[in-house]
Scaffold this motif. Structure first.
Motif, PDB file in Angstrom:
ATOM      1  N   ILE A  95     -10.190   7.875  -9.235  1.00 14.05           N
ATOM      2  CA  ILE A  95      -8.799   7.979  -9.702  1.00 14.05           C
ATOM      3  C   ILE A  95      -7.844   7.505  -8.622  1.00 14.05           C
ATOM      4  CG2 ILE A  95      -7.012   9.597 -10.454  1.00 14.05           C
ATOM      5  CD1 ILE A  95      -9.232  11.268 -11.711  1.00 14.05           C
ATOM      6  N   LEU A  96      -8.112   7.882  -7.364  1.00 14.21           N
ATOM      7  CA  LEU A  96      -7.272   7.449  -6.245  1.00 14.21           C
ATOM      8  C   LEU A  96      -7.288   5.928  -6.124  1.00 14.21           C
ATOM      9  CD1 LEU A  96      -5.591   8.108  -3.710  1.00 14.21           C
ATOM     10  CD2 LEU A  96      -7.742   8.318  -2.452  1.00 14.21           C
ATOM     11  N   SER A  97      -8.463   5.341  -6.254  1.00 12.09           N
ATOM     12  CA  SER A  97      -8.573   3.879  -6.180  1.00 12.09           C
ATOM     13  C   SER A  97      -7.814   3.206  -7.306  1.00 12.09           C
ATOM     14  CB  SER A  97     -10.057   3.476  -6.227  1.00 12.09           C
ATOM     15  OG  SER A  97     -10.203   2.080  -6.211  1.00 12.09           O
ATOM     16  N   ASP A  98      -7.879   3.779  -8.512  1.00  8.99           N
ATOM     17  CA  ASP A  98      -7.151   3.210  -9.654  1.00  8.99           C
ATOM     18  C   ASP A  98      -5.644   3.304  -9.447  1.00  8.99           C
ATOM     19  OD1 ASP A  98      -9.549   2.628 -10.870  1.00  8.99           O
ATOM     20  OD2 ASP A  98      -9.554   4.420 -12.136  1.00  8.99           O
ATOM     21  N   LEU A  99      -5.167   4.428  -8.886  1.00 10.04           N
ATOM     22  CA  LEU A  99      -3.734   4.586  -8.634  1.00 10.04           C
ATOM     23  C   LEU A  99      -3.233   3.527  -7.647  1.00 10.04           C
ATOM     24  CD1 LEU A  99      -3.429   8.490  -8.348  1.00 10.04           C
ATOM     25  CD2 LEU A  99      -2.598   7.039 -10.221  1.00 10.04           C
ATOM     26  N   ILE A 100      -4.005   3.301  -6.587  1.00 20.11           N
ATOM     27  CA  ILE A 100      -3.591   2.322  -5.576  1.00 20.11           C
ATOM     28  C   ILE A 100      -3.675   0.907  -6.137  1.00 20.11           C
ATOM     29  CG2 ILE A 100      -4.198   1.339  -3.333  1.00 20.11           C
ATOM     30  CD1 ILE A 100      -5.065   4.116  -2.454  1.00 20.11           C
ATOM     31  N   GLU A 101      -4.667   0.659  -6.972  1.00 21.20           N
ATOM     32  CA  GLU A 101      -4.828  -0.679  -7.538  1.00 21.20           C
ATOM     33  C   GLU A 101      -3.689  -1.032  -8.486  1.00 21.20           C
ATOM     34  OE1 GLU A 101      -8.170  -3.234 -10.097  1.00 21.20           O
ATOM     35  OE2 GLU A 101      -8.645  -1.239  -9.280  1.00 21.20           O
TER      36      GLU A 101
END
Length: 500
Positions: free
Chosen positions: A447-453
């Protein structure tokens, strides 16, 4: 004052077989063939059991029998030791029993393994290494033998990234001591300049700034973007690396388009000119899956790579030598020593085959447990469905030691319809939500990676903002934990993610 005492201690020591098994567990499938070949070379009593080796086995059997008969014929050269009791202590009944074909049928392959395609040729990567590429270009220069030796020393000092990080004075010393070539720093620097003209652009530089500038010099010098990019690297390199674009824009009086063009010229350069050339003979350069998981109409099917099930057996020639000894009437010292040697080799071969079989069993049971634990992921491929799982969870299911599970997880890969993953990928700690439910940290990282992406790259999200967004989704997480997960994902801080 010296004092001697006697103590009794209860110690647990690993047997040679246990040590051998632990070492085999750590060997990846890509290197298992090499490990088996080493054992075959060391132990003549162990051999492959392919059908096409029958004729060779027949010849080996005859040779072995002849060798043993030769030892029997030469018994007159030795004095009988007269110790029939010693012979009686050599028990070879388990090796020569009629009808007992355990040794001959010590095969490891069974119907649970996919049949390998014998007619299919496995592709092998054939590449030119980075240093071979540079030496090939060196051959096109007109250099004297002495200069060529110096240039070869320089190329040999270049690291895999393409940088020459060794001091020029140290290269002078290296040539003097190792090759007896006398030179000076000026000559070294002159040859370095010539090597910097090689491909790939930027090679043989001492630092990143010099590498990027050397690449820009090969661009169109009439291009305003190239001119500005060169000026930035020469005078504002620190500001560029820290992405202080406002300072650069103000100092050079650039508009947004001019700055974006110049930065674009720089970021398209290669910071590691040697990185495009693979290093040969490294198992890490390619991945051979140890397991295959197929989704058969919702039912997961697990198979082990057939390379993990080699067809090994005990040499028929060595068994025949024992039979010859058992049938013979005269037992001399030479034959007795030969029999003891044969028994040792056969026992070692059986231990190795048992270790291979135990390796297969351990791999399958561990992967079966992981597949059952992470069933939702293997059916959907969604990382957010992964459950918290630690080594102890799988150790409890398989009844294996945690260290054994760790050895399997750290070096094995599984191929699924969603990609190939290292087993270590499926292990993660837990994190609680507002409802008290425990979720995998892998889910939080996804989820963190998706938010940053999906963030606006002109205004990247800070760690504080990311923490609040995760907390709004119900995850109890602190800012320092978000920063730790971001670093584990190799994602830089917000300032370094900013784009124009």
């Amino acid at each position: 004052m010296l004092k001697q005492t006697q103590q009794q201690k209860l110690l647990q020591k690993l047997s040679p077989q246990q040590i051998q098994l632990m070492k085999l567990l750590q060997v990846p499938t890509a290197n298992l063939d090499e490990r088996i070949k080493e054992e075959l070379e060391e132990n003549p009593a162990l051999e492959y059991g392919e059908e096409d080796t029958q004729e060779e086995d027949f010849n080996n059997n005859n040779d072995a029998a002849e060798d043993f008969n030769t030892a029997e014929e030469g018994e007159d050269d030795f004095d009988p030791d007269g110790s029939e009791n010693e012979y009686d202590n050599i028990d070879i009944s388990e090796y020569v029993s009629e009808g007992d074909d355990d040794i001959a049928d010590y095969r490891l392959r069974d119907d649970n393994y996919p049949d390998p395609d014998e007619n299919k040729t496995i592709p092998v990567r054939v590449e030119t290494s980075f240093h071979e590429h540079l030496l090939g270009q060196l051959g096109m220069l007109e250099l004297e033998d002495r200069q060529a030796r110096i240039a070869q020393q320089i190329i040999g000092s270049i690291d895999d990234d393409g940088y020459l990080r060794r001091e020029v004075s140290a290269i002078v010393d290296d040539l003097s001591f190792s090759q007896n070539v006398s030179t000076d720093e000026e000559e070294i620097k002159t040859l370095i300049k010539r090597i910097q003209e090689f491909d790939p652009p930027g090679v043989c530089c001492t630092d990143l700034r010099e590498c990027l500038l050397l690449q820009l010099k090969r661009r169109d010098q009439d291009d305003p973007g190239v001119q500005t990019a060169t000026h930035i690297l020469e005078n504002y390199f620190d500001e560029f690396t820290k992405k202080h674009y406002e300072k650069i824009q103000k100092a050079l009086g650039l508009n947004d388009e001019g700055l974006k063009d110049a930065i674009g010229q720089i970021i398209r350069l290669n910071p590691k000119p040697g990185g495009n050339y693979a290093t040969l003979n490294k198992a890490e350069s390619y991945v051979v899956p140890d397991f295959f998981i197929f989704n058969n109409n919702g039912k997961l099917e697990l198979t082990l790579n057939s390379k993990n099930a080699p067809d090994l057996r005990i040499s028929e020639g060595y068994k025949e030598m024992l039979r010859e000894y058992d049938r013979g009437d005269k037992k001399d010292k030479r034959q007795k020593e030969a029999v003891l040697f044969i028994k040792q080799k056969i026992d070692a071969a059986k231990w190795f085959i048992d270790a291979i079989k135990q390796r297969q069993h351990t791999l399958l049971s561990t992967m079966q447990s992981i597949m059952g634990y992470q069933h939702d992921f293997f059916t959907t491929g969604d990382e957010t469905t992964m459950k918290p799982m630690i080594l102890k969870d799988i150790a409890d299911i398989t009844q294996l030691d945690i260290s054994t599970v760790s050895r399997v997880a750290n070096s094995k890969y599984v191929q699924t319809e969603f990609g190939t993953f290292k087993l270590k990928f499926f292990f993660s700690e837990s994190l609680s939500t507002d409802s008290g439910e425990e979720v995998s940290t892998r889910e939080v990282k996804k989820i963190l990676s998706d938010l940053i992406e999906s963030e606006n790259k002109r205004k990247p999200l800070s760690d504080e903002h990311l923490t609040k967004m995760l907390q709004d989704k119900g995850y109890n997480i602190a800012r320092r934990t978000v920063a730790k997960y971001r670093e584990q994902l190799n994602i830089p801080v917000a300032r370094l993610r900013k784009e124009l």
